[in-house]
Design a protein around this motif. Structure first.
Motif, PDB file in Angstrom:
ATOM      1  N   VAL A 168       0.841  -1.205   0.000  1.00 42.32           N
ATOM      2  CA  VAL A 168       0.000   0.000   0.000  1.00 42.32           C
ATOM      3  C   VAL A 168       0.874   1.252   0.000  1.00 42.32           C
ATOM      4  N   LEU A 169       1.923   1.261   0.821  1.00 40.60           N
ATOM      5  CA  LEU A 169       2.815   2.423   0.898  1.00 40.60           C
ATOM      6  C   LEU A 169       3.530   2.679  -0.429  1.00 40.60           C
ATOM      7  N   ILE A 170       4.002   1.614  -1.075  1.00 41.57           N
ATOM      8  CA  ILE A 170       4.708   1.763  -2.350  1.00 41.57           C
ATOM      9  C   ILE A 170       3.761   2.297  -3.431  1.00 41.57           C
ATOM     10  N   THR A 171       2.531   1.797  -3.472  1.00 41.20           N
ATOM     11  CA  THR A 171       1.555   2.266  -4.462  1.00 41.20           C
ATOM     12  C   THR A 171       1.273   3.763  -4.289  1.00 41.20           C
ATOM     13  N   LEU A 172       1.079   4.190  -3.053  1.00 41.25           N
ATOM     14  CA  LEU A 172       0.859   5.615  -2.786  1.00 41.25           C
ATOM     15  C   LEU A 172       2.060   6.445  -3.204  1.00 41.25           C
ATOM     16  N   SER A 173       3.254   5.937  -2.907  1.00 46.84           N
ATOM     17  CA  SER A 173       4.485   6.652  -3.256  1.00 46.84           C
ATOM     18  C   SER A 173       4.600   6.864  -4.758  1.00 46.84           C
ATOM     19  N   SER A 177       4.589  10.418  -6.815  1.00 45.42           N
ATOM     20  CA  SER A 177       5.900  10.778  -7.356  1.00 45.42           C
ATOM     21  C   SER A 177       5.867  11.130  -8.835  1.00 45.42           C
ATOM     22  N   TYR A 178       5.033  10.438  -9.621  1.00 45.07           N
ATOM     23  CA  TYR A 178       5.135  10.549 -11.084  1.00 45.07           C
ATOM     24  C   TYR A 178       4.992  11.989 -11.579  1.00 45.07           C
ATOM     25  N   THR A 179       3.896  12.650 -11.182  1.00 52.95           N
ATOM     26  CA  THR A 179       3.682  14.014 -11.676  1.00 52.95           C
ATOM     27  C   THR A 179       4.782  14.955 -11.186  1.00 52.95           C
ATOM     28  N   ARG A 180       5.269  14.718  -9.974  1.00 52.83           N
ATOM     29  CA  ARG A 180       6.304  15.595  -9.424  1.00 52.83           C
ATOM     30  C   ARG A 180       7.617  15.465 -10.184  1.00 52.83           C
ATOM     31  N   PHE A 181       7.987  14.251 -10.585  1.00 55.33           N
ATOM     32  CA  PHE A 181       9.216  14.081 -11.354  1.00 55.33           C
ATOM     33  C   PHE A 181       9.067  14.642 -12.760  1.00 55.33           C
ATOM     34  N   ALA A 182       7.863  14.605 -13.334  1.00 57.74           N
ATOM     35  CA  ALA A 182       7.625  15.239 -14.636  1.00 57.74           C
ATOM     36  C   ALA A 182       7.831  16.750 -14.526  1.00 57.74           C
ATOM     37  N   TRP A 183       7.390  17.332 -13.411  1.00 56.02           N
ATOM     38  CA  TRP A 183       7.608  18.766 -13.181  1.00 56.02           C
ATOM     39  C   TRP A 183       9.101  19.084 -13.089  1.00 56.02           C
ATOM     40  N   VAL A 184       9.862  18.193 -12.460  1.00 54.34           N
ATOM     41  CA  VAL A 184      11.310  18.413 -12.324  1.00 54.34           C
ATOM     42  C   VAL A 184      11.962  18.506 -13.694  1.00 54.34           C
ATOM     43  N   VAL A 235       8.310  13.287  -1.122  1.00 52.03           N
ATOM     44  CA  VAL A 235       7.565  12.022  -1.113  1.00 52.03           C
ATOM     45  C   VAL A 235       8.456  10.893  -0.619  1.00 52.03           C
ATOM     46  N   ILE A 236       9.686  10.857  -1.169  1.00 51.42           N
ATOM     47  CA  ILE A 236      10.645   9.820  -0.761  1.00 51.42           C
ATOM     48  C   ILE A 236      11.022  10.007   0.706  1.00 51.42           C
ATOM     49  N   ALA A 237      11.202  11.278   1.099  1.00 53.89           N
ATOM     50  CA  ALA A 237      11.614  11.568   2.478  1.00 53.89           C
ATOM     51  C   ALA A 237      10.590  11.067   3.500  1.00 53.89           C
ATOM     52  N   TRP A 238       9.309  11.069   3.107  1.00 55.52           N
ATOM     53  CA  TRP A 238       8.279  10.580   4.023  1.00 55.52           C
ATOM     54  C   TRP A 238       8.121   9.066   3.955  1.00 55.52           C
ATOM     55  N   PHE A 239       8.112   8.533   2.756  1.00 54.77           N
ATOM     56  CA  PHE A 239       7.778   7.119   2.607  1.00 54.77           C
ATOM     57  C   PHE A 239       8.929   6.178   2.958  1.00 54.77           C
ATOM     58  N   SER A 240      10.171   6.580   2.708  1.00 57.32           N
ATOM     59  CA  SER A 240      11.297   5.693   3.029  1.00 57.32           C
ATOM     60  C   SER A 240      11.382   5.383   4.521  1.00 57.32           C
ATOM     61  N   PRO A 241      11.322   6.405   5.415  1.00 56.05           N
ATOM     62  CA  PRO A 241      11.329   6.086   6.855  1.00 56.05           C
ATOM     63  C   PRO A 241      10.115   5.264   7.289  1.00 56.05           C
ATOM     64  N   ILE A 292      13.667   1.256  -6.695  1.00 60.68           N
ATOM     65  CA  ILE A 292      13.425   0.887  -8.091  1.00 60.68           C
ATOM     66  C   ILE A 292      12.185   1.598  -8.609  1.00 60.68           C
ATOM     67  N   PHE A 293      11.129   1.601  -7.813  1.00 63.62           N
ATOM     68  CA  PHE A 293       9.897   2.256  -8.240  1.00 63.62           C
ATOM     69  C   PHE A 293      10.102   3.761  -8.395  1.00 63.62           C
ATOM     70  N   ASN A 294      10.872   4.356  -7.484  1.00 65.03           N
ATOM     71  CA  ASN A 294      11.167   5.782  -7.619  1.00 65.03           C
ATOM     72  C   ASN A 294      11.951   6.057  -8.897  1.00 65.03           C
ATOM     73  N   THR A 295      12.939   5.184  -9.173  1.00 64.76           N
ATOM     74  CA  THR A 295      13.708   5.316 -10.406  1.00 64.76           C
ATOM     75  C   THR A 295      12.814   5.085 -11.614  1.00 64.76           C
ATOM     76  N   PHE A 296      11.905   4.105 -11.492  1.00 62.40           N
ATOM     77  CA  PHE A 296      10.980   3.816 -12.585  1.00 62.40           C
ATOM     78  C   PHE A 296      10.106   5.020 -12.894  1.00 62.40           C
ATOM     79  N   VAL A 297       9.635   5.692 -11.840  1.00 62.53           N
ATOM     80  CA  VAL A 297       8.789   6.866 -12.043  1.00 62.53           C
ATOM     81  C   VAL A 297       9.554   7.949 -12.788  1.00 62.53           C
TER      82      VAL A 297
END
Length: 577
Positions: A168-173, A177-184, A235-241, A292-297
């Motif tokens: 569940v946590l990975i799916t939310l992450s 993340s996707y739209t935010r990395f597109a903005w980057v 997003v990563i900062a919250w979900f990783s811990p 991996i999922f973060n990199t995938f996004v």
């Protein structure tokens, strides 16, 4: 992903070998906790040193074997990813070369640079990781879950609950993340565009002392990049811990239940240790899968931007008929045009004229009257909104754009020279031109005099953009390059604006002596340049305001007469007085 499907067909065998070695390495890693449990339960608890040494040696051998498999998959992964990156960059650059002007304008040079560098590097990194750790992590996690379940089905109830929460946590992450990395990536485009703009105009910035303004603009786009990067990293900062905390609580719960089961004789110490090892492997694998999922996004956003370029129609796929015969007549028939994504105001309005082989047409008008647009349409950088352009009676939209451009030689308003020698720049449009043609072109353009004074003459090196030449020298080499091509149409787009009156007169005189004489466009704001042409086309706000010879226009065209009086006539009157 579609992008990888296109390229990895070429490396299918190497890819499967890399995955195979990853699988073998993972199997060896999964064997380690079981061997450790055997050492504890069969060796240490029973005091059998020989059994400990035997199983310990087996563990060392398995570790060495796993290291060998890891080295092989690293070599294969690096080889495939680097070759993939090379081909991807080549294809992107090739497609960029053939982008239509409208497509290139819409994408922007800064964005194209980002896609060719940053986005490509992201896809390469993903390709490398896919063969190194991306397969290993899920295989390790799945294998550890299975082996842990075989060790203790009771403890595995905690494990399955843990995996559900983590899923569940990975799916939310991923969703966040996707739209935010597109903005980057878009912010990176803006940053690159700003840097390019500054580097191209660095001399003007220094001249006008606009350093602080440019610095503030850069700080603005740089700050926006930081803001968007922080949003994606948050997003990563919250979900990783949260993931680490969830998994650590799971391990603590397993330790508690395991100690309780051990006290009741339901499980051995070695199996508890092995179970904890598998839990640790699951923890490491899930953290790796999260990465991996973060990199995938990120890669998904980058690959979408790359595919946008690769899938653009471009001009490479725009083929047409061959003109075949020598060029005899060019005609614009009621041609209108407005730049795509521009202001919407037409740059040309119902422009009509004809030009025969060997004739010279001067196109004159004020700034923004649409003079250069005529050449961009003729070169098929853009297509007319209305009307048509014909060569020998054939609509150029039915002709091969590559062939049309081979017949046209252009000296643009802003001369663009390339790093290399003077000779290489003159022969740039016709690399197989004999040396005598290059030298003839340089003499005709009044460039040979200063070229021969350079340290190595025609073999003297030029820096990128010709920054080691003056504006007039660059224009003369640009004219020489156009002449050396020997095109049937010669377009001089305000190509003598940096020349003094005497040098320009010499160039015009030399151009009149060319044989066979090409169909020539003189795009200019100078009446002195236009008055010697066979025909003069006067443009005003994109419309034809006059057509005829110099003498005819002085009588019939008020706009041309005003230009003449402002540049030449009043000076003659003043001189006469």
């Amino acid at each position: 992903m579609e992008l990888y499907g296109r390229y990895f067909r070429t490396y299918r065998k190497l890819f499967f070998f890399a995955v195979f070695f990853v699988f073998l390495e993972t199997m060896v890693d999964l064997l380690q906790p079981t061997l450790m449990a055997r050492i504890i339960d069969d060796g240490i608890r029973r005091g059998e040193v020989s059994r400990v040494l035997q199983l310990g040696g087996l563990m060392l051998g398995a570790t060495a074997l796993g290291a060998g498999f890891a080295a092989l998959r690293n070599i294969l992964a690096s080889r495939v990813s680097q070759r993939f990156g090379q081909e991807l960059r080549e294809d992107l650059f090739r497609q960029t070369l053939y982008l239509g002007e409208g497509e290139a304008d819409a994408l922007g040079s800064g964005s194209l640079v980002t896609r060719l560098t940053n986005d490509t590097a992201q896809c390469m990194q993903f390709a490398n990781g896919m063969m190194r750790i991306f397969f290993k992590a899920p295989i390790t996690a799945l294998g550890s879950v299975i082996l842990a379940f075989l060790l203790s089905p009771q403890l595995s109830l905690v494990l399955f609950l843990l995996l559900l929460v983590v899923g569940v946590l990975i799916t939310l992450s991923m969703r966040l993340s996707y739209t935010r990395f597109a903005w980057v990536q878009k912010a990176m485009d803006q940053l690159n565009a700003k840097v390019q703009e500054y580097l191209l105009g660095i001399r003007l910035v220094k001249t006008y002392g606009r350093h602080e303004t440019e610095r503030e603009k850069f700080e603005g786009v740089n700050g926006e990049l930081e803001k968007r990067s922080m949003a994606s990293q948050r997003v990563i900062a919250w979900f990783s811990p949260l993931l680490t905390l969830t998994l650590s609580l799971g391990i603590a719960l397993v330790l508690y239940l395991g100690s309780y089961m051990f006290s009741r004789g339901e499980i051995e110490v070695g199996k508890i240790a092995a179970y904890i090892s598998y839990m640790t492997q699951i923890l490491s694998s899930i953290i790796m899968i999260t990465n991996i999922f973060n990199t995938f996004v990120r890669t998904k956003a980058s690959s979408a931007r790359i595919l946008e370029v690769l899938d653009s129609p471009g001009e490479a796929q725009t083929k047409g008929e061959s003109l075949g015969q020598a060029l005899k007549v060019l005609a614009f028939d009621e041609v209108s045009f407005a730049y795509p994504a521009g202001s919407g105001v037409p740059a040309l309005k119902k422009v009509t004229f004809t030009l025969a082989a060997g004739e010279t047409l001067a196109v004159i008008g004020s700034t923004g009257s649409g003079k250069s647009t005529l050449s961009w349409l003729l070169l098929r950088f853009y297509e007319p909104s209305d009307g048509c352009i014909t060569l020998n009676g054939q609509d150029i939209q039915t002709l091969d754009p590559g062939e049309i451009r081979q017949r046209i030689a252009l000296a643009p308003q802003k001369p663009q020279l390339f790093s290399g020698t003077v000779r290489e720049n003159i022969a740039w449009g016709r690399p197989d031109a004999p040396a005598k043609d290059e030298e003839w072109a340089a003499r005709t353009a009044m460039a040979e005099e200063f070229i021969l004074k350079m340290p190595k003459g025609y073999d003297s090196p030029l820096r990128q953009g010709g920054v080691n030449l003056s504006g007039g020298q660059k224009q003369r080499i640009s004219i020489a390059r156009a002449l050396a091509k020997r095109g049937e149409i010669l377009i001089l787009d305000d190509a003598t604006s940096a020349l003094d009156a005497l040098t320009e007169a010499k160039v015009r005189s030399a151009l009149r002596r060319i044989f066979p004489k090409p169909m020539t466009f003189l795009i200019t704001q100078r009446v002195s340049t236009a008055m010697g042409a066979d025909r003069i086309l006067v443009l005003e706000e994109g419309s034809v305001a006059g057509w005829g010879t110099h003498g005819e226009l002085l009588k019939s065209c008020a706009i041309y007469r005003e230009l003449y009086d402002s540049q030449i006539g009043l000076e003659e009157k003043s001189y006469g007085e």
